[in-house]
Design a protein around this motif. Structure first.
Motif, PDB file in Angstrom:
ATOM      1  N   SER A  96      75.534  80.419   8.454  1.00  0.00           N
ATOM      2  CA  SER A  96      76.609  79.770   8.054  1.00  0.00           C
ATOM      3  C   SER A  96      78.096  80.273   8.893  1.00  0.00           C
ATOM      4  O   SER A  96      78.879  79.874   9.518  1.00  0.00           O
ATOM      5  CB  SER A  96      76.926  79.572   6.840  1.00  0.00           C
ATOM      6  OG  SER A  96      76.062  78.842   6.122  1.00  0.00           O
TER       7      SER A  96
ATOM      8  N   ALA B 236      73.313  79.916  -1.998  1.00  0.00           N
ATOM      9  CA  ALA B 236      72.700  78.535  -1.693  1.00  0.00           C
ATOM     10  C   ALA B 236      73.572  77.343  -2.194  1.00  0.00           C
ATOM     11  O   ALA B 236      73.630  76.497  -1.619  1.00  0.00           O
ATOM     12  CB  ALA B 236      71.249  78.422  -2.643  1.00  0.00           C
ATOM     13  N   ILE B 237      74.277  77.807  -3.508  1.00  0.00           N
ATOM     14  CA  ILE B 237      75.245  76.587  -4.043  1.00  0.00           C
ATOM     15  C   ILE B 237      76.337  76.584  -3.172  1.00  0.00           C
ATOM     16  O   ILE B 237      76.715  75.282  -2.869  1.00  0.00           O
ATOM     17  CB  ILE B 237      75.383  76.995  -5.557  1.00  0.00           C
ATOM     18  CG1 ILE B 237      74.244  76.869  -6.153  1.00  0.00           C
ATOM     19  CG2 ILE B 237      76.489  76.083  -5.853  1.00  0.00           C
ATOM     20  CD1 ILE B 237      74.372  77.373  -7.519  1.00  0.00           C
TER      21      ILE B 237
ATOM     22  N   SER C 193      76.725  77.204  -0.116  1.00  0.00           N
ATOM     23  CA  SER C 193      76.404  76.681   1.333  1.00  0.00           C
ATOM     24  C   SER C 193      76.363  75.210   1.080  1.00  0.00           C
ATOM     25  O   SER C 193      76.758  74.457   2.188  1.00  0.00           O
ATOM     26  CB  SER C 193      74.883  77.132   1.968  1.00  0.00           C
ATOM     27  OG  SER C 193      75.086  78.357   2.310  1.00  0.00           O
ATOM     28  N   VAL C 194      75.751  74.363   0.358  1.00  0.00           N
ATOM     29  CA  VAL C 194      75.549  73.299  -0.072  1.00  0.00           C
ATOM     30  C   VAL C 194      77.025  72.535  -0.348  1.00  0.00           C
ATOM     31  O   VAL C 194      77.552  71.528   0.392  1.00  0.00           O
ATOM     32  CB  VAL C 194      74.802  72.909  -1.266  1.00  0.00           C
ATOM     33  CG1 VAL C 194      74.878  71.298  -1.693  1.00  0.00           C
ATOM     34  CG2 VAL C 194      73.293  73.252  -0.909  1.00  0.00           C
TER      35      VAL C 194
ATOM     36  N   VAL D 133      79.335  71.765   2.719  1.00  0.00           N
ATOM     37  CA  VAL D 133      79.176  70.620   3.445  1.00  0.00           C
ATOM     38  C   VAL D 133      80.045  69.520   2.901  1.00  0.00           C
ATOM     39  O   VAL D 133      80.548  68.693   3.650  1.00  0.00           O
ATOM     40  CB  VAL D 133      77.440  70.179   3.461  1.00  0.00           C
ATOM     41  CG1 VAL D 133      77.272  68.709   3.832  1.00  0.00           C
ATOM     42  CG2 VAL D 133      76.657  71.082   3.922  1.00  0.00           C
TER      43      VAL D 133
ATOM     44  N   THR E 298      77.449  71.009  10.421  1.00  0.00           N
ATOM     45  CA  THR E 298      77.154  71.450   9.197  1.00  0.00           C
ATOM     46  C   THR E 298      75.586  71.332   8.727  1.00  0.00           C
ATOM     47  O   THR E 298      75.436  71.908   7.659  1.00  0.00           O
ATOM     48  CB  THR E 298      77.823  70.222   8.315  1.00  0.00           C
ATOM     49  OG1 THR E 298      77.307  69.079   8.523  1.00  0.00           O
ATOM     50  CG2 THR E 298      79.502  70.482   8.164  1.00  0.00           C
ATOM     51  N   SER E 299      74.842  71.144   9.668  1.00  0.00           N
ATOM     52  CA  SER E 299      73.521  71.348   9.290  1.00  0.00           C
ATOM     53  C   SER E 299      73.064  72.846   8.977  1.00  0.00           C
ATOM     54  O   SER E 299      72.129  73.245   8.357  1.00  0.00           O
ATOM     55  CB  SER E 299      72.368  70.739  10.400  1.00  0.00           C
ATOM     56  OG  SER E 299      72.704  71.286  11.363  1.00  0.00           O
TER      57      SER E 299
ATOM     58  N   TYR F  40      74.739  75.113   7.238  1.00  0.00           N
ATOM     59  CA  TYR F  40      74.641  75.109   5.766  1.00  0.00           C
ATOM     60  C   TYR F  40      73.348  74.669   5.143  1.00  0.00           C
ATOM     61  O   TYR F  40      73.126  75.568   4.158  1.00  0.00           O
ATOM     62  CB  TYR F  40      75.963  74.397   5.222  1.00  0.00           C
ATOM     63  CG  TYR F  40      77.261  75.132   5.559  1.00  0.00           C
ATOM     64  CD1 TYR F  40      77.441  76.331   5.286  1.00  0.00           C
ATOM     65  CD2 TYR F  40      78.266  74.428   6.344  1.00  0.00           C
ATOM     66  CE1 TYR F  40      78.777  76.961   5.601  1.00  0.00           C
ATOM     67  CE2 TYR F  40      79.507  74.847   6.622  1.00  0.00           C
ATOM     68  CZ  TYR F  40      79.793  76.198   6.453  1.00  0.00           C
ATOM     69  OH  TYR F  40      80.842  76.705   6.959  1.00  0.00           O
ATOM     70  N   TRP F  41      72.805  73.569   5.431  1.00  0.00           N
ATOM     71  CA  TRP F  41      71.576  73.355   4.973  1.00  0.00           C
ATOM     72  C   TRP F  41      70.350  74.519   5.073  1.00  0.00           C
ATOM     73  O   TRP F  41      69.645  74.780   4.406  1.00  0.00           O
ATOM     74  CB  TRP F  41      71.201  71.957   5.471  1.00  0.00           C
ATOM     75  CG  TRP F  41      71.934  70.903   4.734  1.00  0.00           C
ATOM     76  CD1 TRP F  41      72.819  70.072   5.610  1.00  0.00           C
ATOM     77  CD2 TRP F  41      72.148  70.299   3.450  1.00  0.00           C
ATOM     78  NE1 TRP F  41      73.525  69.070   4.737  1.00  0.00           N
ATOM     79  CE2 TRP F  41      73.078  69.504   3.443  1.00  0.00           C
ATOM     80  CE3 TRP F  41      71.580  70.894   2.198  1.00  0.00           C
ATOM     81  CZ2 TRP F  41      73.549  68.754   2.171  1.00  0.00           C
ATOM     82  CZ3 TRP F  41      72.179  70.161   1.103  1.00  0.00           C
ATOM     83  CH2 TRP F  41      73.002  69.086   1.002  1.00  0.00           C
TER      84      TRP F  41
ATOM     85  N   ALA G 193      71.349  77.244   2.892  1.00  0.00           N
ATOM     86  CA  ALA G 193      70.958  76.859   1.206  1.00  0.00           C
ATOM     87  C   ALA G 193      69.531  76.984   1.208  1.00  0.00           C
ATOM     88  O   ALA G 193      69.207  77.694   0.261  1.00  0.00           O
ATOM     89  CB  ALA G 193      71.432  75.551   0.855  1.00  0.00           C
TER      90      ALA G 193
END
Length: 194
Positions: free
Chosen positions: A33, A90-91, A93-94, A97, A169-170, A172-173, A176
């Protein structure tokens, strides 16, 4: 004084390699990210180019604070630091988005990701040296290599989505997913703690 044969024997411990896997996954999780953050700030958030270094500096300030917090709790509760850091990355990063297009929300989220990401590092080093006390030289060098491998694989991971037309933004997924993948390994390490 380190003895090479003892260090090599210590490096065969499976629990040590679990911690290295956690290191690679969590490092890649926040770096995938961060590596694309400036581009996202310019393209999605609309931050003026002159302000992008300031937002990136918020990540660094968060990282400093994360190291401080992680260092304070890692000796007594390393798995709490590892779990909180991985789940936090993880949280967040979501969440990034959703907030990357909001100028008021993106900078605080960047700061918080810096904290979560670097809460992990003291605990990772602590676990390595708890498991590999007899291999301080090789274990320490391999820890640095695990961090570097986590950083190095991020362009490959990002390219897997970006070259197929996914939005920026992918990444970030991906971050996560990598952070979430570290959580079972953290639980495994806690269960078989050396």
């Amino acid at each position: 004084m380190p003895v090479l044969s003892r260090e090599l024997a210590t490096m065969r411990k499976p629990s040590l390699w679990v911690v290295y896997a956690i290191t690679i996954l969590t490092t890649a999780a926040y770096m995938v990210s961060f590596n694309y953050l400036a581009a996202m700030l310019a393209d999605s958030t609309g931050v003026a180019e002159a302000w992008i270094p300031a937002v990136l500096a918020l990540f660094g300030i968060g990282a400093f604070l994360g190291l401080f917090i992680g260092g304070r709790i890692s000796d007594r509760r390393p798995h709490f630091a590892l779990g909180a850091g991985a789940i936090g990355v993880a949280i967040l990063s979501v969440a990034m988005v959703a907030v990357i297009e909001r100028l008021w929300a993106a900078p605080p989220a960047v700061f918080l990701i810096g904290i979560a990401a670097f809460v992990l590092n003291p605990a990772l080093y602590g676990r390595v040296f708890a498991i590999a006390a007899d291999a301080p030289t090789i274990a320490g060098a391999t820890t640095v290599s695990a961090f570097q491998l986590g950083i190095s694989i991020t362009p490959v991971l990002a390219a897997a989505t970006l070259t197929n037309g996914a939005p920026l933004t992918s990444v970030y997924w991906i971050g996560a997913a990598l952070a979430a993948a570290a959580v079972p390994l953290i639980l495994l390490d806690r269960a078989r703690r050396d």
